[in-house]
Design a protein around this motif. Structure first.
Motif: not given
Length: 566
Positions: A387-392, A394-395, A398, A416, A420
């Motif tokens: 989840m942490a890798n997926a969140g980073l 996504a950032l 973007r 953000a 991260g």
């Protein structure tokens, strides 16, 4: 609907990715096929996921029954390591499936536990002489330092007086060289030859020659004490996953190469052997990490890790990973497709390629970590890290799009990203500390940091396409993230990361130089250091991790010239 240009770019990247995956995942030759027939013997420990001798949660009778039924047409014999701990039904079940046994008694520090084990071994051997053909008293107790050699000899003599079967003791081959009086005490010499674990690790290409060399060395030693005494290679094998040691690289193909090569050597010379081991052992991950849990011919789910004949796939499920990564990539693209037409061709290709790279990294991380997670906390760690890798990721996607579409930086997005990356840097330092201080069983966490590392490369690439000019300030973290949030403490992160990289090289080198057999082969610092450095710097996984640390530090070395924040 996206334009023809966008569709053509999607198709191009899809074809490139698919071709690369297909070419890099072709089946590979793994040596001469194993001759038809059964293997001589396999180490048998029927601990499934959720069962562990450390927790005193022992195998169920039905598990032993199922496992022996699976092994019945694979091997003539099994070797066990304990006569208690839920394994009391093993001789009866082995008889049921026509298997013979080399039965063991597990010895350790405790006198009472040792007495119980020895008594159980004697009882089983005497009650099942048609199944239990040989017995082994103790396994690597001298290597672990659980007892001295004289106390061990006492247990060996006790069992020899009480059973009719040949009696032995099992340890790494060098222990018989260190304590030659053991040779007189046993009826047959049981040695473990594990090229991966040697103080000077042996590559899989040279492992068969090493096997021959060690057996001859032990034969020569025995000839001077007890000529003609039989030798059993009590353990020999190769890990299918885990950390590299010097020239010894774990892998499915390498495990297949070693097993096939070892059987060829054994058949050529008439060696008596036992392969370690029948099944992967999830419980060993608590003591020996990923590498300790993955020595089996079968996985923890009782699926074959590799075939004994024909070509071998390193990653048999690569097509599934490719499909999932492509699906994630399509979903990412769908979220931006209305804006993609605004990008020039080169920027469009860059954005789509980076999104594909992030998708591949995420799926590879999830697949590897989940496969090598065997407990609740390990799976929880996997879920959090994915989840942490997926969140980073996504950032980063973007931010890449904002750069490529010439949008101004966002303080919120930059904050953000900074948070991260700092969290991943702290994790990287923690992982490197563990590898440096006591990394024998710890895997290099490269998969866990591919998105942060490729993220930095992606930001630099996008900045270069935007400015058409790469200079030192382009690499600054606040410049890459677009938030002008540089702190005067940023360079400390770079210092810490690079210092940890140097410390890791020193720690790995020292670990080799501390090995008992290494010291004996290369006495003195000046003689040993070239060999130890060679093993350290040959380690491709270690070099990959060092590269990750350097890349993570890169943006924190550079001063963008923007206002600094405390």
């Amino acid at each position: 609907m996206p334009s023809i240009r966008v569709l053509l770019c999607l198709i191009l990247i899809f074809l490139v990715h698919g071709s690369f995956d297909w070419l890099s995942n072709q089946p590979r030759e793994a040596g001469t096929d194993v001759p038809s027939g059964k293997l001589m013997s396999l180490s048998f420990a029927p601990f499934r996921e959720g069962f562990s001798p450390l927790l005193e949660k022992f195998p169920l009778t039905e598990h032993i029954d199922e496992d022996l039924r699976l092994l019945a047409d694979k091997t003539e014999s099994i070797r066990t390591y304990s006569s208690l701990g839920g394994q009391q039904p093993t001789p009866d079940l082995a008889r049921k499936y026509g298997l013979k046994m080399i039965q063991g008694a597990w010895l350790g520090y405790g006198y009472k536990d040792n007495t119980n084990e020895v008594n159980a071994l004697i009882k089983s051997a005497n009650e099942n002489p048609d199944v239990v053909k040989r017995v082994i008293v103790g396994n690597e107790v001298l290597l672990r330092g659980d007892m001295d050699v004289d106390r061990l000899i006492g247990y060996i003599r006790e069992v020899k007086k009480a059973v009719k079967q040949p009696v032995s003791y099992a340890d790494v081959w060098s222990m018989y060289m260190k304590y030659p009086k053991l040779i007189n005490e046993v009826d047959f010499i049981t040695i473990h030859i594990l090229p991966y674990w040697e103080d000077e690790p042996i590559s899989v290409e040279n492992a068969s020659q090493h096997l021959e060399k060690i057996v001859k060395q032990v034969e020569d030693e025995a000839r001077g004490v007890a000529p003609g005494k039989p030798i059993l290679i009590g353990e020999s094998g190769w890990p299918s996953a885990g950390r590299q040691r010097g020239m010894a690289i774990p892998g499915v193909v390498n495990e297949a190469k070693f097993i096939r090569g070892m059987i060829q050597v054994a058949n050529r010379h008439g060696f008596d052997y036992n392969i370690v081991e029948a099944f992967n052992q999830p419980w060993k991950s608590e003591l020996e990490g990923v590498v300790g849990a993955n020595w089996g011919l079968f996985s923890a789910n009782r699926e074959p890790v590799f075939p004994l004949t024909g070509p071998v796939y390193e990653s048999p499920n690569w097509s599934m990973r490719f499909a999932i990564a492509t699906l994630i990539w399509i979903l990412i693209t769908a979220g931006y497709y209305k804006k993609l037409e605004l990008l020039s061709l080169i920027r469009l290709l860059a954005f789509l390629a980076l999104a594909q790279v992030f998708s591949v990294c995420l799926v590879g991380l999830a697949d590897f970590l989940w496969y090598t997670s065997y407990s609740t906390w390990q799976r929880l760690y996997t879920a959090v890290l994915v989840m942490a890798n997926a969140g980073l990721g996504a950032l980063l996607i973007r931010r890449n799009f904002n750069i490529l579409s010439d949008k101004p930086g966002s303080v919120r997005l930059a904050t953000a990203l900074r948070t991260g990356y700092l969290l991943f840097i702290v994790l990287a330092l923690f992982k490197t500390y563990g590898l440096t201080v006591n990394g024998r069983y710890l895997s290099f966490p490269i998969e866990q940091f591919t998105i942060p590392v490729f993220g930095i490369f992606g930001l630099i690439l996008c900045e270069g396409l935007r400015t058409h000019n790469l200079h030192s300030q382009t690499f600054a973290f606040d410049q890459l993230t677009g938030g002008n949030l540089r702190s005067r403490h940023d360079r400390l992160f770079a210092y810490f990361l690079n210092f940890s990289a140097v410390a890791l090289v020193l720690g790995e080198t020292k670990a080799f130089m501390d090995g008992r057999d290494f010291i004996q082969a290369h006495p003195g610092f000046s003689e040993g250091i070239p060999f130890a450095l060679r093993y350290t710097l040959y380690n491709q996984q270690l070099l990959g991790w060092l590269a990750c640390l350097v890349v993570l530090s890169l943006p924190f070395w550079t001063n963008s010239g923007q206002k600094q924040h405390p």
